[in-house]
Design an enzyme around this catalytic site. Structure first.
Site, mmCIF file in Angstrom:
data_model
loop_
_atom_site.group_PDB
_atom_site.id
_atom_site.type_symbol
_atom_site.label_atom_id
_atom_site.label_comp_id
_atom_site.label_asym_id
_atom_site.label_seq_id
_atom_site.Cartn_x
_atom_site.Cartn_y
_atom_site.Cartn_z
ATOM 1 N N ARG A 75 -18.851 -6.443 -21.499
ATOM 2 C CA ARG A 75 -18.814 -7.196 -22.755
ATOM 3 C C ARG A 75 -18.930 -8.672 -22.412
ATOM 4 O O ARG A 75 -18.383 -9.122 -21.412
ATOM 5 C CB ARG A 75 -17.492 -6.945 -23.472
ATOM 6 C CG ARG A 75 -17.459 -7.573 -24.845
ATOM 7 C CD ARG A 75 -16.084 -7.445 -25.489
ATOM 8 N NE ARG A 75 -16.120 -7.785 -26.881
ATOM 9 C CZ ARG A 75 -16.423 -8.970 -27.366
ATOM 10 N NH1 ARG A 75 -16.738 -9.952 -26.562
ATOM 11 N NH2 ARG A 75 -16.425 -9.197 -28.664
ATOM 12 N N GLU A 83 -20.777 -6.758 -35.588
ATOM 13 C CA GLU A 83 -20.823 -5.329 -35.258
ATOM 14 C C GLU A 83 -22.179 -4.771 -35.679
ATOM 15 O O GLU A 83 -22.829 -5.301 -36.580
ATOM 16 C CB GLU A 83 -19.692 -4.582 -35.961
ATOM 17 C CG GLU A 83 -18.306 -5.021 -35.525
ATOM 18 C CD GLU A 83 -18.019 -4.747 -34.052
ATOM 19 O OE1 GLU A 83 -18.548 -3.754 -33.498
ATOM 20 O OE2 GLU A 83 -17.267 -5.530 -33.455
ATOM 21 N N ARG A 117 -13.747 -2.179 -20.255
ATOM 22 C CA ARG A 117 -15.018 -2.836 -19.949
ATOM 23 C C ARG A 117 -14.712 -4.169 -19.276
ATOM 24 O O ARG A 117 -13.751 -4.844 -19.639
ATOM 25 C CB ARG A 117 -15.811 -3.126 -21.230
ATOM 26 C CG ARG A 117 -16.229 -1.919 -22.003
ATOM 27 C CD ARG A 117 -16.946 -2.317 -23.264
ATOM 28 N NE ARG A 117 -16.033 -3.065 -24.135
ATOM 29 C CZ ARG A 117 -16.315 -3.465 -25.369
ATOM 30 N NH1 ARG A 117 -17.502 -3.226 -25.880
ATOM 31 N NH2 ARG A 117 -15.435 -4.126 -26.088
#
Length: 183
Positions: A75, A83, A117
């Site tokens: 990320r 989104e 992540r």
């Protein structure tokens, strides 16, 4: 190319943390700058590595291929893009694809998020473009102020907003963190 890169690092306030990374990581940084994405780097270590962008999931998440075929979802640090199902979400994904897909990037890990992540800063190797900042410049993301308070990043966002770049061309853009709360 390496000299140009160091000049930009030293004279660009938005990248001053790379100076610290260079000082802390020493020679591994130099090898990462010239490394082939298929080299034997360990992407689990804290230094800077090169990787190939093999997939863009949305406006701030990508899948990278490191040495020996290791693939990881990452990320982008310091920004929050709409989104995918949110207004401008698909556009943000396409902007990130145009900037990164099938390109080699330098990866500097900052932390790990709650989804495990890596949260990273990406520099496109071919032209030393800071991808995180480019997303702000193109109006494809907000500064994620909860995690990034560098004034130069806020100025890039403000400039994109005043020029009605990207998501700022919309009537009333909703920050992703607010949109997620409403869903």
């Amino acid at each position: 190319m390496l000299l140009k890169y160091f000049q930009q690092i030293i004279f660009t306030g938005a990248r001053r943390f790379f100076v610290l990374a260079f000082l802390l990581s020493g020679l591994p940084f130099l090898s990462a700058c010239t490394a082939d994405p298929e080299s034997t780097q360990d992407p689990n270590s804290q230094s800077i590595h090169s990787a190939l962008v093999i997939k863009v999931k949305d406006g701030d998440s990508l899948i990278l291929r490191y040495a020996q075929g290791i693939e990881k979802e990452v990320r982008l640090f310091g920004i929050d893009a709409p989104e995918y199902n949110q207004a401008f979400g698909q556009d943000a994904k396409h902007i990130l694809e145009n900037l990164t897909l099938k390109k080699t990037v330098l990866v500097q890990k900052h932390t790990t998020d709650r989804y495990q992540r890596e949260v990273v800063l990406l520099i496109r190797v071919q032209d030393d473009l800071n991808i995180n900042l480019a997303m702000l410049e193109q109006g494809a993301a907000w500064v994620y102020r909860q995690y990034q308070n560098e004034p130069s990043w806020a100025r890039l966002e403000k400039r994109a907003k005043s020029q009605q770049q990207g998501l700022w061309a919309g009537a009333r853009p909703v920050a992703p963190w607010e949109w997620r709360k409403s869903q």
